[in-house]
Design a protein around this motif. Sequence first.
Motif, PDB file in Angstrom:
ATOM      1  N   ILE A 219       0.856  -1.192   0.000  1.00  0.00           N
ATOM      2  CA  ILE A 219       0.000   0.000   0.000  1.00  0.00           C
ATOM      3  C   ILE A 219       0.893   1.244   0.000  1.00  0.00           C
ATOM      4  CG2 ILE A 219      -1.767   1.292   1.249  1.00  0.00           C
ATOM      5  CD1 ILE A 219      -2.764  -1.355   2.363  1.00  0.00           C
ATOM      6  N   THR A 220       0.689   2.116  -1.027  1.00  0.00           N
ATOM      7  CA  THR A 220       1.529   3.314  -1.168  1.00  0.00           C
ATOM      8  C   THR A 220       0.807   4.566  -0.687  1.00  0.00           C
ATOM      9  OG1 THR A 220       2.661   2.314  -3.046  1.00  0.00           O
ATOM     10  CG2 THR A 220       2.851   4.701  -2.793  1.00  0.00           C
ATOM     11  N   ASN A 221      -0.420   4.781  -1.138  1.00  0.00           N
ATOM     12  CA  ASN A 221      -1.154   6.014  -0.831  1.00  0.00           C
ATOM     13  C   ASN A 221      -2.523   5.656  -0.275  1.00  0.00           C
ATOM     14  OD1 ASN A 221       0.989   7.565  -1.943  1.00  0.00           O
ATOM     15  ND2 ASN A 221       0.133   7.235  -3.999  1.00  0.00           N
ATOM     16  N   VAL A 222      -3.035   6.585   0.571  1.00  0.00           N
ATOM     17  CA  VAL A 222      -4.363   6.442   1.162  1.00  0.00           C
ATOM     18  C   VAL A 222      -5.140   7.734   0.904  1.00  0.00           C
ATOM     19  CG1 VAL A 222      -5.671   6.042   3.263  1.00  0.00           C
ATOM     20  CG2 VAL A 222      -3.448   4.907   2.933  1.00  0.00           C
ATOM     21  N   TYR A 223      -6.353   7.590   0.395  1.00  0.00           N
ATOM     22  CA  TYR A 223      -7.231   8.739   0.123  1.00  0.00           C
ATOM     23  C   TYR A 223      -8.500   8.554   0.935  1.00  0.00           C
ATOM     24  CZ  TYR A 223     -10.007  12.162  -2.444  1.00  0.00           C
ATOM     25  OH  TYR A 223     -10.800  13.224  -2.787  1.00  0.00           O
TER      26      TYR A 223
ATOM     27  N   ASP B 262      -6.017   6.300 -14.341  1.00  0.00           N
ATOM     28  CA  ASP B 262      -6.008   6.743 -15.743  1.00  0.00           C
ATOM     29  C   ASP B 262      -4.618   6.738 -16.356  1.00  0.00           C
ATOM     30  OD1 ASP B 262      -8.699   7.033 -15.541  1.00  0.00           O
ATOM     31  OD2 ASP B 262      -8.631   9.191 -15.095  1.00  0.00           O
ATOM     32  N   PHE B 263      -3.600   6.843 -15.531  1.00  0.00           N
ATOM     33  CA  PHE B 263      -2.241   6.878 -16.060  1.00  0.00           C
ATOM     34  C   PHE B 263      -1.533   5.516 -15.936  1.00  0.00           C
ATOM     35  CE2 PHE B 263      -3.305  11.210 -14.969  1.00  0.00           C
ATOM     36  CZ  PHE B 263      -2.872  11.917 -16.076  1.00  0.00           C
ATOM     37  N   GLY B 264      -2.211   4.536 -15.411  1.00  0.00           N
ATOM     38  CA  GLY B 264      -1.634   3.205 -15.292  1.00  0.00           C
ATOM     39  C   GLY B 264      -0.540   3.080 -14.253  1.00  0.00           C
ATOM     40  N   ARG B 265      -0.503   4.008 -13.294  1.00  0.00           N
ATOM     41  CA  ARG B 265       0.565   3.985 -12.283  1.00  0.00           C
ATOM     42  C   ARG B 265       0.160   3.213 -11.037  1.00  0.00           C
ATOM     43  NH1 ARG B 265       2.159   9.951 -11.004  1.00  0.00           N
ATOM     44  NH2 ARG B 265       3.477   8.793  -9.531  1.00  0.00           N
ATOM     45  N   PHE B 266      -1.126   3.222 -10.660  1.00  0.00           N
ATOM     46  CA  PHE B 266      -1.554   2.627  -9.398  1.00  0.00           C
ATOM     47  C   PHE B 266      -2.764   1.724  -9.618  1.00  0.00           C
ATOM     48  CE2 PHE B 266       0.403   6.667  -8.093  1.00  0.00           C
ATOM     49  CZ  PHE B 266       1.358   6.195  -7.190  1.00  0.00           C
ATOM     50  N   MET B 267      -2.783   0.626  -8.842  1.00  0.00           N
ATOM     51  CA  MET B 267      -3.978  -0.205  -8.727  1.00  0.00           C
ATOM     52  C   MET B 267      -4.788   0.357  -7.561  1.00  0.00           C
ATOM     53  SD  MET B 267      -5.736  -2.819  -9.772  1.00  0.00           S
ATOM     54  CE  MET B 267      -4.514  -3.678 -10.762  1.00  0.00           C
ATOM     55  N   GLN B 268      -6.086   0.563  -7.780  1.00  0.00           N
ATOM     56  CA  GLN B 268      -6.920   1.247  -6.800  1.00  0.00           C
ATOM     57  C   GLN B 268      -7.983   0.285  -6.258  1.00  0.00           C
ATOM     58  OE1 GLN B 268      -8.361   4.492  -9.241  1.00  0.00           O
ATOM     59  NE2 GLN B 268      -6.742   5.871  -8.504  1.00  0.00           N
ATOM     60  N   VAL B 269      -8.191   0.406  -4.923  1.00  0.00           N
ATOM     61  CA  VAL B 269      -9.237  -0.356  -4.262  1.00  0.00           C
ATOM     62  C   VAL B 269      -9.862   0.550  -3.216  1.00  0.00           C
ATOM     63  CG1 VAL B 269      -7.540  -1.353  -2.676  1.00  0.00           C
ATOM     64  CG2 VAL B 269      -9.771  -2.394  -2.877  1.00  0.00           C
ATOM     65  N   GLY B 270     -11.185   0.600  -3.168  1.00  0.00           N
ATOM     66  CA  GLY B 270     -11.873   1.495  -2.244  1.00  0.00           C
ATOM     67  C   GLY B 270     -13.035   0.808  -1.565  1.00  0.00           C
ATOM     68  N   ALA B 271     -13.573   1.505  -0.554  1.00  0.00           N
ATOM     69  CA  ALA B 271     -14.724   0.977   0.178  1.00  0.00           C
ATOM     70  C   ALA B 271     -15.455   2.118   0.843  1.00  0.00           C
ATOM     71  CB  ALA B 271     -14.275  -0.044   1.228  1.00  0.00           C
ATOM     72  N   GLN B 272     -16.764   2.026   0.858  1.00  0.00           N
ATOM     73  CA  GLN B 272     -17.614   3.001   1.533  1.00  0.00           C
ATOM     74  C   GLN B 272     -17.495   2.802   3.042  1.00  0.00           C
ATOM     75  OE1 GLN B 272     -21.742   3.703   0.032  1.00  0.00           O
ATOM     76  NE2 GLN B 272     -22.326   2.941   2.057  1.00  0.00           N
ATOM     77  N   ILE B 273     -17.506   3.942   3.791  1.00  0.00           N
ATOM     78  CA  ILE B 273     -17.437   3.886   5.248  1.00  0.00           C
ATOM     79  C   ILE B 273     -18.812   4.222   5.790  1.00  0.00           C
ATOM     80  CG2 ILE B 273     -16.375   4.836   7.319  1.00  0.00           C
ATOM     81  CD1 ILE B 273     -13.900   5.474   5.679  1.00  0.00           C
TER      82      ILE B 273
ATOM     83  N   LEU C 117     -13.107   5.337   1.518  1.00  0.00           N
ATOM     84  CA  LEU C 117     -11.654   5.166   1.656  1.00  0.00           C
ATOM     85  C   LEU C 117     -11.143   4.557   0.370  1.00  0.00           C
ATOM     86  CD1 LEU C 117      -9.028   4.888   3.482  1.00  0.00           C
ATOM     87  CD2 LEU C 117      -9.873   2.579   3.984  1.00  0.00           C
ATOM     88  N   MET C 118      -9.977   5.020  -0.098  1.00  0.00           N
ATOM     89  CA  MET C 118      -9.384   4.468  -1.305  1.00  0.00           C
ATOM     90  C   MET C 118      -7.883   4.258  -1.068  1.00  0.00           C
ATOM     91  SD  MET C 118      -7.725   5.195  -4.491  1.00  0.00           S
ATOM     92  CE  MET C 118      -7.850   6.938  -4.662  1.00  0.00           C
ATOM     93  N   LEU C 119      -7.394   3.020  -1.351  1.00  0.00           N
ATOM     94  CA  LEU C 119      -5.981   2.682  -1.218  1.00  0.00           C
ATOM     95  C   LEU C 119      -5.392   2.516  -2.612  1.00  0.00           C
ATOM     96  CD1 LEU C 119      -6.137  -0.035   1.608  1.00  0.00           C
ATOM     97  CD2 LEU C 119      -5.929   2.444   1.845  1.00  0.00           C
ATOM     98  N   GLN C 120      -4.124   2.891  -2.757  1.00  0.00           N
ATOM     99  CA  GLN C 120      -3.434   2.753  -4.035  1.00  0.00           C
ATOM    100  C   GLN C 120      -2.200   1.882  -3.880  1.00  0.00           C
ATOM    101  OE1 GLN C 120      -2.721   6.785  -5.432  1.00  0.00           O
ATOM    102  NE2 GLN C 120      -4.655   6.788  -6.558  1.00  0.00           N
ATOM    103  N   ILE C 121      -2.051   0.950  -4.831  1.00  0.00           N
ATOM    104  CA  ILE C 121      -0.931   0.004  -4.842  1.00  0.00           C
ATOM    105  C   ILE C 121      -0.179   0.225  -6.146  1.00  0.00           C
ATOM    106  CG2 ILE C 121      -0.300  -2.433  -4.742  1.00  0.00           C
ATOM    107  CD1 ILE C 121      -3.225  -2.822  -3.621  1.00  0.00           C
TER     108      ILE C 121
ATOM    109  N   PHE D 275       1.898  -4.901  -8.531  1.00  0.00           N
ATOM    110  CA  PHE D 275       0.798  -5.820  -8.821  1.00  0.00           C
ATOM    111  C   PHE D 275       1.108  -6.624 -10.086  1.00  0.00           C
ATOM    112  CE2 PHE D 275      -3.554  -7.133  -9.684  1.00  0.00           C
ATOM    113  CZ  PHE D 275      -4.045  -7.324  -8.408  1.00  0.00           C
ATOM    114  N   ARG D 276       1.692  -5.948 -11.094  1.00  0.00           N
ATOM    115  CA  ARG D 276       2.033  -6.644 -12.334  1.00  0.00           C
ATOM    116  C   ARG D 276       3.119  -7.693 -12.097  1.00  0.00           C
ATOM    117  NH1 ARG D 276       2.869  -2.492 -14.872  1.00  0.00           N
ATOM    118  NH2 ARG D 276       0.816  -2.246 -15.875  1.00  0.00           N
TER     119      ARG D 276
END
Length: 587
Positions: free
Chosen positions: A121-125, A167-178, A190-194, A199-200
């Motif tokens: 996990i790299t970034n958290v939104y 959109d730029f192919g840099r991160f795999m994104q996974v999110g969930a409603q709180i 919440l959205m996490l970026q990998i 992942f590849r």
Amino acid sequence: MSRIHKRKFRGKLKYKYLAAFIGVSLFLALMLTFSYYWYFNRIYEQQTQEYIRNMGRESVGSLELTMKQINTVILSIQSEDTIQDFLYGVDHHQYTIAEQARMQNIVRDTVYANILWTDSITNVYLESDRGYSEVWEKSGGGVIWNRDRRQFIYDGGGRAVWLGLDDFGRFMQVGAQINSKKDMSVLGFLMLQIPANDFRSHVENMSFTRDGKSLIVDSRMNVIVSTGDEVIRASGKLKDLISNDMTGSDLLRTNVAGIDSYVYIEKMNSADWYMVSLIPRISYLGVLHDLRVVLGVFCVLVLFGISLLLFYIVSRFTESIEDLQEAMRRFGEGDFNVICAVRTNDEIGELSQHFNMMVYNINDLVDRVYNANMLRQKAELESLRMQINPHFLYNTLDMVAWISRDKGVAEGADIAVAMSQMMRYTIKGPAMTNLGAELEHIRHYLTIQKLRYGDRITFIVQSPEDLMEFRLPKLVIQPLVENAIIHGVENIEQGIVVLDVQKMKDRVRICISDNGVGMEQSKIDEILGEDEELIMEAQDSIGLRNVNRRLKIRYGESHGLVIESVPGGGTRICVWIPMTENAEDNS
């Protein structure tokens, strides 16, 4: 009986067993080799497909495990009270600027605490329902967020939604409603970026052949991740396979970029995605060829190892037999002290143990026979000593009886006559007698005791007439009667001694009971014990010990005296004599 000649055995059992085992092993190895090639040529295609299916399932399972770990992190962050309170507070303007800054730090620390141990996990939104957002970057690079995907997260209703690459192919994104834990109202998402490369790389590791390719597509056949451009070009062909529910079935074959390939499709549980693996058949056959060579070398090594193991097992097996053989040889040459080592718990070990028991029993039998011979010789010497000039003793007792009658002393004459009859019975005749003669001997003994004790002692005899000819060892009953009088009723006012003879099936029971002073159990143990030093030191109850040992020597260890006594309550001593010997004597 003719003499048994010793035969020389030159063959070694170890080499016979070893030759048999090696011969059987070689035969089985040849049969298995031919069967292996025939079986391999017939079903290698089936084994290939099964291997690909298994590896595909393992690959999907490995990726699912990584995705489940990230889902667990999302669930943990969703349920944090601090984050839920912060989202509710900023939307309802409950914080001052200072309080909001403090809460931001607390929320940041809470998020970092949850993602600290997850390197992927790299970034958290984090965004509230009314649009307030917070971003935390673990390793830099910025957060790229397409707000159009917000609705996909809300459609998940609280479960983790994998959105694919940005959109730029840099991160795999996974999110969930709180959702609020209190009333399940929507607080935000919440959205996490990998990193997409991480992942590849994980997917590339799932290509379990050197030329295999893999890709992940969603239900609309959008490529999420791929390991080669050719698999992207093949995605159009895969759409029909997925729509026809071909996942998890037998392997399919298709042509990808002019290469005949196996296709394996597996649906993923953590997201609405499909894992597709393409394996060129020619590449995989090369792998199986290498595997066949390795298996051939392995079979040779296994055969060599089995040969060594057989040699070891046969050596250990025959070692115990050789020990037993050597022990039997030494025993046959007269070494009665030989002991065979018991090395195992199997049948050979049991044979060795029984051999040792046999040697022990033979030694014990030899000792018993030797002791019996010594006792017999001692008894014969004692008998010879007692028989020295017996006529002189008989004539002397007859003279005492004649003088006593002449002087008017009738009691003295009776004692002399009884004593003379007892001595004749004791010294003359064989070692075996009948019950009638033994009872007559006891009557002479009681004649003497009657003159001593008068009416203080009452003696009762209970014996069937049909047992008067029953054979038994001489002087077995009289010592028991003497013990009952001297050690039992001598010092009481009115003593009673009962002699009871009864036939019990194949044995005759002779019991002498009294109402005397009795004895302690320790005294009984001393009388019936086998301690030679204790027997030599003891000065009383010699007659009982003598009878007990004579009966055991004559009839065996189970035919000694049986003593029952209670201090102050009298004593009962019984003898059991088998009827079988009487039948042999009569025949």
